[in-house]
Design a protein around this motif. Structure first.
Motif, short mmCIF file in Angstrom:
data_model
loop_
_atom_site.label_atom_id
_atom_site.label_comp_id
_atom_site.label_asym_id
_atom_site.label_seq_id
_atom_site.Cartn_x
_atom_site.Cartn_y
_atom_site.Cartn_z
N LYS A 1 -20.15 5.71 -11.71
CA LYS A 1 -21.36 6.29 -11.11
C LYS A 1 -22.44 6.51 -12.18
CE LYS A 1 -22.90 10.12 -8.26
NZ LYS A 1 -22.55 11.41 -7.66
N GLU A 2 -22.02 7.05 -13.32
CA GLU A 2 -22.96 7.31 -14.42
C GLU A 2 -23.58 6.01 -14.94
OE1 GLU A 2 -22.50 8.46 -19.08
OE2 GLU A 2 -21.40 9.73 -17.66
N TYR B 1 -12.41 5.75 -0.06
CA TYR B 1 -13.14 6.83 0.62
C TYR B 1 -13.61 7.87 -0.41
CZ TYR B 1 -14.20 10.70 3.74
OH TYR B 1 -14.84 11.74 4.38
N TYR B 2 -12.72 8.26 -1.30
CA TYR B 2 -13.09 9.24 -2.34
C TYR B 2 -14.26 8.71 -3.18
CZ TYR B 2 -13.09 11.83 -6.68
OH TYR B 2 -13.49 12.55 -7.77
N THR C 1 -16.55 6.46 -2.49
CA THR C 1 -17.82 6.38 -1.76
C THR C 1 -18.37 7.77 -1.45
OG1 THR C 1 -16.63 6.09 0.34
CG2 THR C 1 -17.38 4.10 -0.78
N GLU C 2 -17.48 8.74 -1.22
CA GLU C 2 -17.92 10.12 -1.02
C GLU C 2 -18.60 10.68 -2.27
OE1 GLU C 2 -17.71 12.53 1.72
OE2 GLU C 2 -17.75 10.55 2.65
N GLN C 3 -18.20 10.17 -3.43
CA GLN C 3 -18.80 10.61 -4.69
C GLN C 3 -20.11 9.88 -4.98
OE1 GLN C 3 -17.45 13.26 -6.39
NE2 GLN C 3 -16.18 13.26 -4.56
N GLY C 4 -20.52 8.99 -4.09
CA GLY C 4 -21.79 8.29 -4.24
C GLY C 4 -21.69 6.92 -4.88
N LEU C 5 -20.50 6.40 -5.03
CA LEU C 5 -20.31 5.08 -5.63
C LEU C 5 -20.36 4.02 -4.54
CD1 LEU C 5 -19.84 3.96 -8.47
CD2 LEU C 5 -17.40 4.05 -8.02
N ASP C 6 -21.23 3.03 -4.71
CA ASP C 6 -21.42 2.01 -3.68
C ASP C 6 -20.60 0.75 -3.91
OD1 ASP C 6 -23.32 3.55 -2.31
OD2 ASP C 6 -24.91 2.87 -3.66
#
Length: 145
Positions: free
Chosen positions: A30-31, A74-75, A77-82
């Motif tokens: 994500k970073e 799911y985890y 994508t919930e953290q904002g990773l596409d």
């Protein structure tokens, strides 16, 4: 982090340390805006010693791994990773994690737990993590609980 990792591989096997590796892999991806590959390997060697029919055990193991990977996706994508790509392979986990998948997918960082489900065998055979650290073509981030 110094490097700008673009393809990160998180090795997951359902163990506590693999869950931590997933969390770290997601955070780094994500970073950095990276693609996260989630790899789970059905250890063909462990299944071949089963007293049940090989194909039945293999199918059950693969189904369980795919369900676990869905939770991991799911985890992430919930953290904002596409950009999350799941991979389920059958074979030797050491080789899949350390060389086959990293070379096929141009992985530049592997995130792996210090120990996994095969912890009992580690006294006899050496851990998968040790093997990966020694043989990977890229950086390896080892996560401990």
């Amino acid at each position: 982090m110094i490097n700008n990792y673009s393809n990160i591989l998180a090795a997951v096997d359902g163990s506590k340390n693999a869950e931590l590796a997933l969390k770290h892999g997601v955070a780094i991806a994500k970073e950095k805006g990276s693609t996260l590959y989630l790899l789970s390997v059905v250890d063909e060697n462990a299944i071949s010693h089963s007293s049940y029919a090989y194909s039945k055990v293999l199918a059950e193991e693969k189904e369980a791994i795919e369900k676990e990977l869905l939770k991991n996706i799911y985890y992430a994508t919930e953290q904002g990773l596409d950009d999350v790509i799941p991979i389920v392979e059958i074979g030797n986990p050491k080789e899949m994690i350390s060389s086959i998948i990293p070379n096929n997918q141009a992985i530049d960082l592997i995130v792996i737990g210090a120990t996994g489900k095969g912890m009992i065998q580690s006294n006899q055979l050496g851990t998968t993590t040790t093997y990966v650290v020694q043989n990977a073509p890229c950086s390896v981030f080892v996560v401990k609980s």
